[in-house]
Design a protein around this motif. Structure first.
Motif, PDB file in Angstrom:
ATOM      1  N   ALA A   1       0.829  -1.205   0.000  1.00 42.93           N
ATOM      2  CA  ALA A   1       0.000   0.000   0.000  1.00 42.93           C
ATOM      3  C   ALA A   1       0.862   1.252   0.000  1.00 42.93           C
ATOM      4  O   ALA A   1       0.546   2.245  -0.670  1.00 42.93           O
ATOM      5  CB  ALA A   1      -0.921  -0.012   1.226  1.00 42.93           C
ATOM      6  N   ALA A   2       1.986   1.211   0.766  1.00 45.64           N
ATOM      7  CA  ALA A   2       2.874   2.374   0.802  1.00 45.64           C
ATOM      8  C   ALA A   2       3.513   2.611  -0.564  1.00 45.64           C
ATOM      9  O   ALA A   2       3.592   3.758  -1.040  1.00 45.64           O
ATOM     10  CB  ALA A   2       3.946   2.166   1.868  1.00 45.64           C
ATOM     11  N   TYR A   3       3.970   1.536  -1.204  1.00 49.28           N
ATOM     12  CA  TYR A   3       4.523   1.699  -2.547  1.00 49.28           C
ATOM     13  C   TYR A   3       3.463   2.191  -3.525  1.00 49.28           C
ATOM     14  O   TYR A   3       3.748   2.986  -4.434  1.00 49.28           O
ATOM     15  CB  TYR A   3       5.114   0.376  -3.039  1.00 49.28           C
ATOM     16  CG  TYR A   3       6.458   0.031  -2.430  1.00 49.28           C
ATOM     17  CD1 TYR A   3       7.537   0.902  -2.551  1.00 49.28           C
ATOM     18  CD2 TYR A   3       6.639  -1.161  -1.740  1.00 49.28           C
ATOM     19  CE1 TYR A   3       8.762   0.584  -1.998  1.00 49.28           C
ATOM     20  CE2 TYR A   3       7.871  -1.490  -1.181  1.00 49.28           C
ATOM     21  CZ  TYR A   3       8.926  -0.612  -1.312  1.00 49.28           C
ATOM     22  OH  TYR A   3      10.139  -0.921  -0.761  1.00 49.28           O
ATOM     23  N   GLY A   4       2.223   1.722  -3.350  1.00 49.35           N
ATOM     24  CA  GLY A   4       1.146   2.167  -4.225  1.00 49.35           C
ATOM     25  C   GLY A   4       0.844   3.644  -4.076  1.00 49.35           C
ATOM     26  O   GLY A   4       0.363   4.284  -5.027  1.00 49.35           O
ATOM     27  N   MET A   5       1.109   4.208  -2.887  1.00 44.10           N
ATOM     28  CA  MET A   5       0.902   5.642  -2.664  1.00 44.10           C
ATOM     29  C   MET A   5       2.067   6.484  -3.150  1.00 44.10           C
ATOM     30  O   MET A   5       2.030   7.707  -3.051  1.00 44.10           O
ATOM     31  CB  MET A   5       0.682   5.899  -1.175  1.00 44.10           C
ATOM     32  CG  MET A   5      -0.600   5.282  -0.633  1.00 44.10           C
ATOM     33  SD  MET A   5      -0.746   5.488   1.157  1.00 44.10           S
ATOM     34  CE  MET A   5      -0.792   7.284   1.272  1.00 44.10           C
ATOM     35  N   GLY A   6       3.100   5.824  -3.685  1.00 42.16           N
ATOM     36  CA  GLY A   6       4.223   6.569  -4.256  1.00 42.16           C
ATOM     37  C   GLY A   6       5.418   6.722  -3.341  1.00 42.16           C
ATOM     38  O   GLY A   6       6.338   7.491  -3.647  1.00 42.16           O
TER      39      GLY A   6
ATOM     40  N   THR B   1      11.654   3.505  -1.398  1.00 38.41           N
ATOM     41  CA  THR B   1      12.093   2.409  -0.525  1.00 38.41           C
ATOM     42  C   THR B   1      12.519   2.934   0.838  1.00 38.41           C
ATOM     43  O   THR B   1      12.224   2.334   1.873  1.00 38.41           O
ATOM     44  CB  THR B   1      13.254   1.644  -1.184  1.00 38.41           C
ATOM     45  OG1 THR B   1      12.821   1.137  -2.449  1.00 38.41           O
ATOM     46  CG2 THR B   1      13.720   0.498  -0.307  1.00 38.41           C
ATOM     47  N   TRP B   2      13.222   4.067   0.858  1.00 39.06           N
ATOM     48  CA  TRP B   2      13.647   4.650   2.128  1.00 39.06           C
ATOM     49  C   TRP B   2      12.443   5.087   2.959  1.00 39.06           C
ATOM     50  O   TRP B   2      12.418   4.869   4.185  1.00 39.06           O
ATOM     51  CB  TRP B   2      14.569   5.829   1.883  1.00 39.06           C
ATOM     52  CG  TRP B   2      14.797   6.673   3.109  1.00 39.06           C
ATOM     53  CD1 TRP B   2      14.423   7.963   3.298  1.00 39.06           C
ATOM     54  CD2 TRP B   2      15.427   6.261   4.329  1.00 39.06           C
ATOM     55  NE1 TRP B   2      14.785   8.395   4.553  1.00 39.06           N
ATOM     56  CE2 TRP B   2      15.402   7.370   5.212  1.00 39.06           C
ATOM     57  CE3 TRP B   2      16.009   5.071   4.769  1.00 39.06           C
ATOM     58  CZ2 TRP B   2      15.940   7.321   6.495  1.00 39.06           C
ATOM     59  CZ3 TRP B   2      16.540   5.026   6.049  1.00 39.06           C
ATOM     60  CH2 TRP B   2      16.501   6.129   6.885  1.00 39.06           C
ATOM     61  N   GLU B   3      11.449   5.669   2.332  1.00 36.49           N
ATOM     62  CA  GLU B   3      10.265   6.110   3.067  1.00 36.49           C
ATOM     63  C   GLU B   3       9.481   4.917   3.620  1.00 36.49           C
ATOM     64  O   GLU B   3       8.973   4.964   4.752  1.00 36.49           O
ATOM     65  CB  GLU B   3       9.377   6.965   2.160  1.00 36.49           C
ATOM     66  CG  GLU B   3       9.967   8.327   1.837  1.00 36.49           C
ATOM     67  CD  GLU B   3       9.145   9.082   0.810  1.00 36.49           C
ATOM     68  OE1 GLU B   3       9.189  10.326   0.815  1.00 36.49           O
ATOM     69  OE2 GLU B   3       8.463   8.420  -0.009  1.00 36.49           O
ATOM     70  N   VAL B   4       9.381   3.849   2.844  1.00 36.61           N
ATOM     71  CA  VAL B   4       8.705   2.644   3.345  1.00 36.61           C
ATOM     72  C   VAL B   4       9.460   2.073   4.532  1.00 36.61           C
ATOM     73  O   VAL B   4       8.860   1.677   5.547  1.00 36.61           O
ATOM     74  CB  VAL B   4       8.573   1.602   2.219  1.00 36.61           C
ATOM     75  CG1 VAL B   4       8.078   0.271   2.773  1.00 36.61           C
ATOM     76  CG2 VAL B   4       7.630   2.103   1.141  1.00 36.61           C
ATOM     77  N   THR B   5      10.786   2.037   4.430  1.00 37.96           N
ATOM     78  CA  THR B   5      11.589   1.510   5.536  1.00 37.96           C
ATOM     79  C   THR B   5      11.451   2.372   6.779  1.00 37.96           C
ATOM     80  O   THR B   5      11.285   1.872   7.899  1.00 37.96           O
ATOM     81  CB  THR B   5      13.062   1.437   5.112  1.00 37.96           C
ATOM     82  OG1 THR B   5      13.176   0.605   3.950  1.00 37.96           O
ATOM     83  CG2 THR B   5      13.918   0.861   6.232  1.00 37.96           C
ATOM     84  N   ARG B   6      11.492   3.686   6.584  1.00 39.48           N
ATOM     85  CA  ARG B   6      11.471   4.605   7.728  1.00 39.48           C
ATOM     86  C   ARG B   6      10.103   4.681   8.380  1.00 39.48           C
ATOM     87  O   ARG B   6      10.004   4.716   9.618  1.00 39.48           O
ATOM     88  CB  ARG B   6      11.911   5.991   7.265  1.00 39.48           C
ATOM     89  CG  ARG B   6      11.918   7.037   8.369  1.00 39.48           C
ATOM     90  CD  ARG B   6      12.327   8.388   7.829  1.00 39.48           C
ATOM     91  NE  ARG B   6      12.272   9.404   8.873  1.00 39.48           N
ATOM     92  CZ  ARG B   6      12.504  10.709   8.666  1.00 39.48           C
ATOM     93  NH1 ARG B   6      12.819  11.134   7.440  1.00 39.48           N
ATOM     94  NH2 ARG B   6      12.435  11.569   9.658  1.00 39.48           N
ATOM     95  N   HIS B   7       9.045   4.716   7.600  1.00 40.63           N
ATOM     96  CA  HIS B   7       7.716   4.969   8.145  1.00 40.63           C
ATOM     97  C   HIS B   7       6.875   3.704   8.340  1.00 40.63           C
ATOM     98  O   HIS B   7       5.866   3.755   9.053  1.00 40.63           O
ATOM     99  CB  HIS B   7       6.955   5.935   7.227  1.00 40.63           C
ATOM    100  CG  HIS B   7       7.605   7.279   7.104  1.00 40.63           C
ATOM    101  ND1 HIS B   7       7.668   8.182   8.145  1.00 40.63           N
ATOM    102  CD2 HIS B   7       8.232   7.871   6.055  1.00 40.63           C
ATOM    103  CE1 HIS B   7       8.293   9.286   7.752  1.00 40.63           C
ATOM    104  NE2 HIS B   7       8.651   9.114   6.481  1.00 40.63           N
ATOM    105  N   ILE B   8       7.255   2.609   7.708  1.00 38.79           N
ATOM    106  CA  ILE B   8       6.456   1.384   7.816  1.00 38.79           C
ATOM    107  C   ILE B   8       7.240   0.268   8.518  1.00 38.79           C
ATOM    108  O   ILE B   8       6.838  -0.233   9.574  1.00 38.79           O
ATOM    109  CB  ILE B   8       6.002   0.903   6.423  1.00 38.79           C
ATOM    110  CG1 ILE B   8       5.210   2.007   5.696  1.00 38.79           C
ATOM    111  CG2 ILE B   8       5.162  -0.363   6.569  1.00 38.79           C
ATOM    112  CD1 ILE B   8       3.921   2.390   6.379  1.00 38.79           C
TER     113      ILE B   8
END
Length: 322
Positions: free
Chosen positions: A208-213, A216-223
């Motif tokens: 879902a995070a990747y689908g929102m744009g 990889t760093w943002e997914v790692t940091r926030h998810i």
């Protein structure tokens, strides 16, 4: 006796399930009690053996820096200092590298390579500590003496403030070399544990995070990291406990000198290395009791690290609403 009070016959599946449940409960309780009794026994035996040293030397045993069996003067501070410094330095080196390896394996590594690299990392954790020590003595120590330590002395040794930590002649062995060996030993444990923790993040959240744009760093940091924070703290503290008690590899490369090193490049000692080197030669009496007291100090230090890990885990769980 009413129909409700009549126990079910032994052939009843429900009765067999209840009996199996009671057996499982008894076995589990017995295993837990055995572990508790062993822990109490170890604590009491260490305390009894260390009592003469604490009784005769008092609190000064923990703060004195002199260790001289010839004159019956025993101080634990240099060994405690070496244990803490080498373990902390090892964690400062191993934790960032372990996190990077875990992130690479879970987010960036091509799928065909994930399993072979993961197996290779786990195999490193199975190498005996004495092999690390032999490799450190014959390979890492000469490299440190002829290349790394002269470079550190010429660069970091000239910086005001931290220069004293990298001053002195390049021995090759010492606190920094021991910390590097510990980091190599802890790194596979940290990397494999962190990778498994990252894989517990629900795939739907990442997708879902990747689908929102997100990158990889943002997914790692926030998810990934927030979902894994509690388990990561526990794993890192367990790795620190592993580093505190390491013996053979450290004994090979730390120098085994009972003196306060002014620099990270100088020889020193740790609690486990001191016990391993001297226990066979210790005569009964104050010398033997002082070594047992060192073991008791290491036991308490490890217990405090694990207790701090539990407190941090509870605090994180409370902050996350669990």
């Amino acid at each position: 006796m009413t129909a409700i009070d009549i126990p079910p016959p032994l052939s009843d599946p429900r009765a067999r399930a209840l009996r199996a449940d009671r057996i499982a409960h008894g076995v589990s309780l017995g295993a837990a009690l055995v572990v508790l009794l062993v822990l109490i026994g170890v604590t009491l035996s260490l305390a009894a053996g260390a009592w003469p040293a604490f009784r005769d030397l008092g609190p000064g045993f923990l703060t004195a820096k002199v260790w001289n069996p010839v004159t019956d003067r025993y101080g634990a501070f240099t060994a405690i200092y070496g244990t803490v410094i080498t373990s902390v330095l090892a964690m400062l080196i191993a934790v960032p590298m372990g996190l990077g390896i875990a992130l690479f394996l879970t987010e960036l590594c091509p799928r065909p390579l994930r399993r072979p690299i993961g197996i290779a990392i786990e195999l490193l954790a199975g190498i005996p500590s004495i092999i690390y020590g032999i490799w450190g003595l014959f390979v890492l120590a000469p490299l440190m003496q002829h290349t790394v330590q002269p470079l550190l002395i010429a660069t970091l040794g000239n910086i005001p403030g931290i220069g004293a930590l990298f001053a002195g002649p390049p021995y090759g062995i010492g606190l920094l070399t021991a910390a590097l060996i510990l980091a190599m030993m802890v790194l596979p444990f940290v990397a494999s544990l962190t990778r498994d923790i990252f894989l517990t993040t629900p795939p739907m959240l990442r997708e879902a995070a990747y689908g929102m744009g997100m990158t990889t760093w943002e997914v790692t940091r926030h998810i990934t990291l927030p979902k894994s924070a509690t388990a990561l703290v526990g794993g890192m503290m367990l790795a620190l406990g592993r580093a505190l008690g390491e013996t053979m590899a450290v004994t090979f490369v730390i120098g085994n000198a009972h003196r306060m090193p002014a620099s990270l490049l100088q020889p020193g000692t740790t609690i486990s290395a001191a016990i391993a080197n001297e226990f066979n030669e210790a005569s009964a009496g104050a010398y033997s009791s002082a070594l047992i007291a060192l073991g008791f100090v290491l036991f308490v230090l490890t217990f405090l690290v694990l207790a701090a890990a539990q407190l941090m885990l509870r605090r994180l769980a409370r902050r996350n609403g669990r």
